[in-house]
Scaffold this motif. Structure first.
Motif, mmCIF file in Angstrom:
data_model
loop_
_atom_site.group_PDB
_atom_site.id
_atom_site.type_symbol
_atom_site.label_atom_id
_atom_site.label_comp_id
_atom_site.label_asym_id
_atom_site.label_seq_id
_atom_site.Cartn_x
_atom_site.Cartn_y
_atom_site.Cartn_z
ATOM 1 N N TRP A 310 -3.438 1.514 5.263
ATOM 2 C CA TRP A 310 -4.078 0.236 4.958
ATOM 3 C C TRP A 310 -5.577 0.263 5.242
ATOM 4 C CZ3 TRP A 310 -6.430 -2.863 8.719
ATOM 5 C CH2 TRP A 310 -6.146 -2.537 10.057
ATOM 6 N N LEU A 311 -6.034 1.232 6.063
ATOM 7 C CA LEU A 311 -7.444 1.345 6.404
ATOM 8 C C LEU A 311 -8.198 2.362 5.553
ATOM 9 C CD1 LEU A 311 -7.909 1.413 10.314
ATOM 10 C CD2 LEU A 311 -9.012 -0.116 8.678
ATOM 11 N N ALA A 312 -7.490 3.254 4.900
ATOM 12 C CA ALA A 312 -8.134 4.352 4.185
ATOM 13 C C ALA A 312 -9.115 3.835 3.132
ATOM 14 C CB ALA A 312 -7.072 5.227 3.524
ATOM 15 N N PRO A 313 -10.307 4.451 3.024
ATOM 16 C CA PRO A 313 -11.282 3.993 2.022
ATOM 17 C C PRO A 313 -10.705 3.979 0.617
ATOM 18 C CG PRO A 313 -12.286 5.567 3.520
ATOM 19 C CD PRO A 313 -10.834 5.556 3.841
ATOM 20 N N GLU A 314 -10.027 5.059 0.242
ATOM 21 C CA GLU A 314 -9.217 5.063 -0.975
ATOM 22 C C GLU A 314 -7.778 5.315 -0.555
ATOM 23 O OE1 GLU A 314 -11.773 7.723 -1.361
ATOM 24 O OE2 GLU A 314 -13.272 6.432 -2.284
ATOM 25 N N GLN A 315 -6.891 4.476 -1.020
ATOM 26 C CA GLN A 315 -5.493 4.586 -0.616
ATOM 27 C C GLN A 315 -4.687 5.474 -1.560
ATOM 28 O OE1 GLN A 315 -5.283 0.301 -0.776
ATOM 29 N NE2 GLN A 315 -4.946 0.171 1.441
ATOM 30 N N VAL A 316 -5.138 5.556 -2.800
ATOM 31 C CA VAL A 316 -4.400 6.288 -3.826
ATOM 32 C C VAL A 316 -5.386 7.074 -4.694
ATOM 33 C CG1 VAL A 316 -2.848 6.101 -5.824
ATOM 34 C CG2 VAL A 316 -2.618 4.496 -3.907
ATOM 35 N N ILE A 341 -5.120 -2.604 -4.697
ATOM 36 C CA ILE A 341 -4.950 -1.277 -4.109
ATOM 37 C C ILE A 341 -6.218 -0.480 -4.387
ATOM 38 C CG2 ILE A 341 -3.618 0.876 -4.205
ATOM 39 C CD1 ILE A 341 -1.215 -0.864 -5.122
ATOM 40 N N ARG A 342 -6.790 0.115 -3.352
ATOM 41 C CA ARG A 342 -8.015 0.885 -3.511
ATOM 42 C C ARG A 342 -7.670 2.274 -4.069
ATOM 43 N NH1 ARG A 342 -8.325 -1.633 1.352
ATOM 44 N NH2 ARG A 342 -7.934 0.261 2.566
ATOM 45 N N ALA A 343 -8.036 2.508 -5.310
ATOM 46 C CA ALA A 343 -7.625 3.736 -5.994
ATOM 47 C C ALA A 343 -8.827 4.464 -6.567
ATOM 48 C CB ALA A 343 -6.633 3.416 -7.096
ATOM 49 N N LEU A 344 -8.682 5.778 -6.716
ATOM 50 C CA LEU A 344 -9.711 6.645 -7.263
ATOM 51 C C LEU A 344 -9.101 7.453 -8.407
ATOM 52 C CD1 LEU A 344 -12.554 8.036 -6.915
ATOM 53 C CD2 LEU A 344 -11.402 9.666 -5.405
ATOM 54 N N LEU A 345 -9.777 7.492 -9.527
ATOM 55 C CA LEU A 345 -9.282 8.238 -10.689
ATOM 56 C C LEU A 345 -9.856 9.649 -10.692
ATOM 57 C CD1 LEU A 345 -7.781 8.355 -13.407
ATOM 58 C CD2 LEU A 345 -9.873 7.466 -14.485
ATOM 59 N N ASP A 346 -8.990 10.636 -10.805
ATOM 60 C CA ASP A 346 -9.404 12.031 -10.946
ATOM 61 C C ASP A 346 -8.961 12.519 -12.323
ATOM 62 O OD1 ASP A 346 -10.022 14.691 -10.829
ATOM 63 O OD2 ASP A 346 -9.065 15.069 -8.891
ATOM 64 N N SER A 347 -9.880 12.452 -13.288
ATOM 65 C CA SER A 347 -9.569 12.883 -14.656
ATOM 66 C C SER A 347 -10.317 14.158 -15.015
ATOM 67 C CB SER A 347 -9.911 11.764 -15.648
ATOM 68 O OG SER A 347 -11.286 11.411 -15.529
#
Length: 414
Positions: A310-316, A341-347
């Motif tokens: 819940w604390l992670a800068p990006e959760q997913v 939800i804090r998410a980051l896209l890796d494309s």
């Protein structure tokens, strides 16, 4: 520095940096500021539920206020002070010329000013204020240590103005808050110490006897067992110190509760009691974390960079298996963002194995792979840090992830 030193982790995880042009100051990067704001918002919500109202007070104030409060005598050597700039004769504001000003090293005198802005009735008490107060202290250069010791920092300050009859309940209220917060952050237990009158102090012995007895009784009523730290109290009153033990068995002094009969008198705080007489309130100083910067350093080292989800800068991290899945990956990202939800896209055009390794390097706790099979079936493939994997329908998967990443405070809300 070892691999779990917060400065090493700060660089590895791209959270913050420091440099010579800002000695003792912090440059927060996007990922680090995200962590900072999540923690701040969590504490803000906890304080609101505990009955505190947030305020904001100035950073720059006349030195005369700090002299009146006693802070100049005690902390003057560590305070940034200067004279107001000279002005051309005839300009507005000539009266300020040469006036001594200070950057605040703490917020307590400022909170008294807010309390003092109108006549208070005993029926209004307790009055509870909280503030994320930006403070500055001219710490010796040799004592600076990353986020653990800085010259600019933010305290999660809080103050209660009340009567002596309220002390036990207010201390108990705050102890319950501390227990809940520390458990949520990965510290299910703590040690407590009662710090008594220092050699250099304000107030007479009778006042200190009264304050120390009242705080000790309130601590016992709250179910606390405590050691005694002789002479370690604040100059205006005794305090309870809450010490957390991290994963390397190091002790960190974090939260404090300080009982103060002195500052209300020095700064002319008063309320009208039930006999229609003016009376000084008791002032209780509170902090859950202490310094935001120092607590984040402790969290990073305690969890070795793997913060609670819940604390992670990006959760997913959402990773495409091939370029052909980019549009569906964007749809997944939108669904996660809609669910907060804090998410980051890796494309990137990289192999999936490389993307998994890179996500672990960033210490993002949840990895979602999106491939052609997922796109056809409108599913997502979820991989947790411990290796558990599952494939769920998009809506079901997003709902499952939302529950997993929610702040403990929100999870506890009916």
């Amino acid at each position: 520095m070892n691999d779990i030193d917060h400065r090493v982790l700060g660089n590895k995880l791209d959270l913050f940096h420091q440099q010579e042009e800002g000695p003792g100051m912090v440059f927060w990067h996007p990922r680090g500021w995200e962590l900072y704001r999540v923690l701040e918002d969590y504490i803000r919500a906890r304080m609101r539920r505990a009955g505190f109202r947030e305020i904001r007070t100035p950073q720059l104030l006349a030195r005369s206020l700090w002299e009146k409060s006693g802070h100049w005598e005690k902390f003057g050597a560590a305070m940034y002070s200067f004279a107001a700039a000279e002005r051309v004769p005839g300009e507005q504001g000539d009266a300020e010329q040469g006036r001594a000003l200070c950057l605040k090293p703490m917020s307590c005198p400022c909170h008294v000013q807010v309390f003092n802005q109108r006549v208070r009735s005993y029926r209004e008490l307790p009055v509870r204020y909280s503030e994320f107060g930006a403070c500055h202290r001219d710490e010796p250069s040799g004592s600076l240590e990353g986020l653990k010791r800085t010259r600019a920092f933010v305290q999660d300050d809080a103050h209660v103005f009340c009567t002596e009859a309220h002390i036990e309940a207010e201390v108990g209220r705050f102890c319950s808050l501390l227990r809940a917060v520390y458990a949520d952050l990965g510290f299910p237990s703590f040690k407590v110490a009662l710090a008594t009158r220092p050699a250099m102090r304000a107030g007479n012995d009778q006042t200190w006897d009264r304050a120390e007895e009242a705080l000790a009784n309130a601590a016992r009523a709250a179910g606390l067992e405590f050691d005694i730290l002789e002479g370690e109290g604040a100059f205006y009153g005794p305090k309870l110190e809450f010490h957390l033990t991290d994963s390397r068995e190091r002790s960190w002094q974090c939260g404090t509760i300080q009982l103060d009969f002195v500052l209300p008198d020095r700064l002319d705080a008063e309320f009208v009691n039930e006999r229609n007489e003016r009376e000084r309130p008791v002032m209780i100083h509170h902090a859950v974390l202490g310094s935001m910067e120092r607590f984040i350093a402790m969290l990073l080292e305690h969890h070795e960079g793997w913060l609670p989800v819940w604390l992670a800068p990006e959760q997913v991290v959402v990773a495409t298996i091939s370029d052909a899945n980019a549009a569906y990956a964007q749809e997944v990202m939108q669904a996660l963002e809609d669910a907060s939800i804090r998410a980051l896209l890796d494309s990137r055009p990289e192999r999936l194995e490389k993307k998994i390794v890179d996500a672990r390097e960033k210490q993002v706790p949840i990895f979602v792979a999106v491939g052609s099979r997922d796109e056809r079936g409108r599913t997502i493939s979820i991989r947790l840090r411990d290796g558990q994997q599952s494939t769920l329908a998009l809506a079901e998967g997003v709902g499952h992830l939302r529950l997993a990443v929610l702040s403990p405070l929100l999870r506890a809300t009916p």
